[in-house]
Scaffold this motif. Structure first.
Motif, PDB file in Angstrom:
ATOM      1  N   GLU A 106      16.057  -0.176  -3.596  1.00 35.32           N
ATOM      2  CA  GLU A 106      15.466   0.196  -4.881  1.00 35.32           C
ATOM      3  C   GLU A 106      13.979  -0.131  -5.033  1.00 35.32           C
ATOM      4  O   GLU A 106      13.278   0.527  -5.798  1.00 35.32           O
ATOM      5  N   LYS A 107      13.489  -1.158  -4.344  1.00 35.01           N
ATOM      6  CA  LYS A 107      12.150  -1.667  -4.645  1.00 35.01           C
ATOM      7  C   LYS A 107      11.108  -1.432  -3.551  1.00 35.01           C
ATOM      8  O   LYS A 107       9.923  -1.667  -3.765  1.00 35.01           O
ATOM      9  N   LEU A 108      11.533  -1.025  -2.381  1.00 36.58           N
ATOM     10  CA  LEU A 108      10.596  -0.787  -1.285  1.00 36.58           C
ATOM     11  C   LEU A 108       9.911   0.563  -1.468  1.00 36.58           C
ATOM     12  O   LEU A 108      10.572   1.592  -1.551  1.00 36.58           O
ATOM     13  N   LYS A 109       8.584   0.532  -1.542  1.00 39.31           N
ATOM     14  CA  LYS A 109       7.798   1.759  -1.702  1.00 39.31           C
ATOM     15  C   LYS A 109       6.888   1.924  -0.494  1.00 39.31           C
ATOM     16  O   LYS A 109       6.227   0.977  -0.076  1.00 39.31           O
ATOM     17  N   VAL A 110       6.868   3.135   0.054  1.00 39.22           N
ATOM     18  CA  VAL A 110       6.081   3.414   1.249  1.00 39.22           C
ATOM     19  C   VAL A 110       5.046   4.493   0.929  1.00 39.22           C
ATOM     20  O   VAL A 110       5.388   5.540   0.363  1.00 39.22           O
ATOM     21  N   LEU A 111       3.788   4.202   1.276  1.00 39.41           N
ATOM     22  CA  LEU A 111       2.698   5.152   1.084  1.00 39.41           C
ATOM     23  C   LEU A 111       2.171   5.537   2.461  1.00 39.41           C
ATOM     24  O   LEU A 111       1.235   4.933   2.993  1.00 39.41           O
ATOM     25  N   PRO A 112       2.788   6.546   3.092  1.00 39.47           N
ATOM     26  CA  PRO A 112       2.422   6.887   4.474  1.00 39.47           C
ATOM     27  C   PRO A 112       0.975   7.309   4.635  1.00 39.47           C
ATOM     28  O   PRO A 112       0.394   7.147   5.714  1.00 39.47           O
ATOM     29  N   GLU A 113       0.360   7.853   3.575  1.00 39.58           N
ATOM     30  CA  GLU A 113      -1.041   8.278   3.688  1.00 39.58           C
ATOM     31  C   GLU A 113      -1.991   7.097   3.867  1.00 39.58           C
ATOM     32  O   GLU A 113      -3.151   7.278   4.257  1.00 39.58           O
ATOM     33  N   TYR A 114      -1.475   5.875   3.599  1.00 40.94           N
ATOM     34  CA  TYR A 114      -2.276   4.663   3.819  1.00 40.94           C
ATOM     35  C   TYR A 114      -1.654   3.744   4.873  1.00 40.94           C
ATOM     36  O   TYR A 114      -2.164   2.635   5.097  1.00 40.94           O
ATOM     37  N   THR A 159      -1.034  -5.903 -12.025  1.00 41.44           N
ATOM     38  CA  THR A 159      -1.310  -6.327 -10.657  1.00 41.44           C
ATOM     39  C   THR A 159      -0.991  -5.211  -9.670  1.00 41.44           C
ATOM     40  O   THR A 159      -1.762  -4.948  -8.739  1.00 41.44           O
ATOM     41  N   GLU A 160       0.138  -4.548  -9.881  1.00 42.72           N
ATOM     42  CA  GLU A 160       0.495  -3.418  -9.021  1.00 42.72           C
ATOM     43  C   GLU A 160      -0.556  -2.316  -9.121  1.00 42.72           C
ATOM     44  O   GLU A 160      -0.973  -1.738  -8.106  1.00 42.72           O
ATOM     45  N   LYS A 161      -1.002  -2.039 -10.343  1.00 42.10           N
ATOM     46  CA  LYS A 161      -2.029  -1.013 -10.545  1.00 42.10           C
ATOM     47  C   LYS A 161      -3.324  -1.402  -9.831  1.00 42.10           C
ATOM     48  O   LYS A 161      -3.978  -0.562  -9.190  1.00 42.10           O
ATOM     49  N   LYS A 162      -3.700  -2.674  -9.922  1.00 40.53           N
ATOM     50  CA  LYS A 162      -4.910  -3.150  -9.244  1.00 40.53           C
ATOM     51  C   LYS A 162      -4.775  -2.992  -7.732  1.00 40.53           C
ATOM     52  O   LYS A 162      -5.704  -2.509  -7.064  1.00 40.53           O
ATOM     53  N   LEU A 163      -3.641  -3.393  -7.196  1.00 29.33           N
ATOM     54  CA  LEU A 163      -3.425  -3.286  -5.754  1.00 29.33           C
ATOM     55  C   LEU A 163      -3.529  -1.832  -5.293  1.00 29.33           C
ATOM     56  O   LEU A 163      -4.194  -1.527  -4.289  1.00 29.33           O
ATOM     57  N   ILE A 182      -6.172  -0.188  -2.345  1.00 24.58           N
ATOM     58  CA  ILE A 182      -5.733   0.311  -1.041  1.00 24.58           C
ATOM     59  C   ILE A 182      -6.576   1.489  -0.532  1.00 24.58           C
ATOM     60  O   ILE A 182      -6.921   1.525   0.669  1.00 24.58           O
ATOM     61  N   PRO A 183      -6.955   2.460  -1.391  1.00 26.28           N
ATOM     62  CA  PRO A 183      -7.789   3.568  -0.869  1.00 26.28           C
ATOM     63  C   PRO A 183      -9.107   3.111  -0.248  1.00 26.28           C
ATOM     64  O   PRO A 183      -9.657   3.796   0.622  1.00 26.28           O
ATOM     65  N   LEU A 184      -9.627   1.964  -0.687  1.00 28.40           N
ATOM     66  CA  LEU A 184     -10.870   1.443  -0.121  1.00 28.40           C
ATOM     67  C   LEU A 184     -10.701   1.090   1.355  1.00 28.40           C
ATOM     68  O   LEU A 184     -11.684   1.043   2.106  1.00 28.40           O
ATOM     69  N   TYR A 185      -9.459   0.830   1.750  1.00 25.75           N
ATOM     70  CA  TYR A 185      -9.180   0.408   3.125  1.00 25.75           C
ATOM     71  C   TYR A 185      -8.497   1.513   3.930  1.00 25.75           C
ATOM     72  O   TYR A 185      -8.043   1.265   5.046  1.00 25.75           O
ATOM     73  N   GLN A 186      -8.442   2.712   3.373  1.00 27.36           N
ATOM     74  CA  GLN A 186      -7.675   3.778   4.011  1.00 27.36           C
ATOM     75  C   GLN A 186      -8.110   4.055   5.444  1.00 27.36           C
ATOM     76  O   GLN A 186      -7.282   4.147   6.356  1.00 27.36           O
TER      77      GLN A 186
END
Length: 338
Positions: free
Chosen positions: A223-231, A319-323, A327-331
């Motif tokens: 339920e809680k694991l989220k994956v952002l493959p573009e990053y 905090t989630e929104k900040k994170l 992340i795009p800064l480090y893409q």
């Protein structure tokens, strides 16, 4: 910074020693603390181990655990007295005093000689002497180095070896992380040759999981694991309500972030945990991508290149929104890491 000779001189005569380590101690924190305590007692020193918080039940088997004092308000007076009476204070496996919470002002103001033994980057300048090496795989490796270079290798018995092996094994991810050097394997071999039961140590630390923890892990992965493959990024969030639902105890979330990092194609992973007074973040990465830099820049944290932590006073949602905005800064760096 390796003041081994000076530390040896300091310990030439019996001392009243207090050993402490970071909050929510892991196997390296407890293994190095109890391993050092066992050695110092053999040398005739009076030794007490005080932890800033409690720690996982899976570490309570370690030799010397019965004498450990977890700090809270009930023992503040007695611990304050121990600090005042100490002539030497060893600070193990942390680089700044904010990692020991309410113990920090007591240790900072203590008249005792303070000795830092640690492998984290950029240590705070509070100790009189230090055995600090960021290339060491674990603080337990540094304790072993100290004992050997002081000429006391023969004093390492099975109980001390069990403690040191535990710290070395866990901080290298069971000898699979990039910090697993030839020296690590040589140290492990020497400890094994003393007669420790490697499979028993592994079982007591890793194969002693409560049903509640297993059910929480199943919930997190489903339920809680989220994956952002573009990053090449994956993360987990856990609220206070969710922790309570699964009756989470100290140590139950330890290592959970590694499941996110294990997802195919993921280079960096994070877990955000609601600890009521703050959100605690734990980061992991592979290769050359430094989560330490990210944690220190954006979340008042630090640690190692591939394993770091941070904190946030914002809400979980904020905090989630900040994170996610960071992340795009480090893409580019994330996509280039293999």
């Amino acid at each position: 910074m390796q003041d081994i000779e000076a530390i040896g001189t300091l310990l030439e005569h019996p001392q009243t020693v207090l050993i402490t380590t970071h909050q929510n101690p892991d196997a390296d924190a407890m293994g190095s603390s109890l391993g050092l305590a066992g050695y110092l007692r053999k040398k005739g020193h009076r030794v007490t181990v005080v932890t800033p918080t409690d720690y996982p039940q899976s570490l309570h088997w370690m030799p010397g655990n019965d004498g450990v004092i977890p700090f809270d308000e009930k023992v503040r007076v007695s611990v304050s007295r121990l600090v005042e009476e100490s002539t030497v204070i060893f600070c193990l496996d942390f680089s700044s005093l904010d990692r020991i919470r309410e113990l920090a002002p007591l240790i900072r103001q203590a008249r005792a000689r303070k000795v830092l033994i640690d492998h984290h980057l950029e240590p705070e300048s509070f100790a009189d002497l230090a055995l600090w090496d960021p290339k060491a795989a674990a603080t337990a490796e540094l304790i072993f180095r100290l004992i050997v270079q002081l000429g006391d290798k023969a004093l390492i018995d099975v109980p001390i070896a069990e403690c040191l092996y535990s710290g070395l094994m866990t901080d290298t991810g069971s000898f699979r992380h990039s910090n697993t050097t030839g020296n690590v394997h040589r140290m492990a071999a020497e400890l094994v040759d003393l007669g420790i039961d490697v499979s028993s140590i592994h079982r007591r630390i890793f194969d002693n999981v409560s049903l509640d923890k297993f059910r929480m892990l199943g919930y997190v992965l489903n339920e809680k694991l989220k994956v952002l493959p573009e990053y090449k990024f994956a993360y987990i969030t856990l609220t206070d309500a969710e922790l309570k639902r699964y009756r989470s105890k100290t140590g139950d979330t330890e290592g959970m972030v590694n499941y996110a990092l294990a997802v195919e194609g993921v280079v960096m992973a994070a877990i955000l945990i609601d600890r009521v007074d703050e959100i605690r973040l734990s980061f992991r990465s592979i290769g050359d991508f430094s989560v330490r830099d990210l944690a220190s820049t954006h979340f008042d944290g630090g640690g190692h290149r591939n394993a770091a932590g941070g904190r946030s006073k914002l809400s979980m949602a904020e905090t989630e929104k900040k994170l996610l905005s960071i992340i795009p800064l480090y893409q580019q760096s994330l996509l280039e890491t293999v």
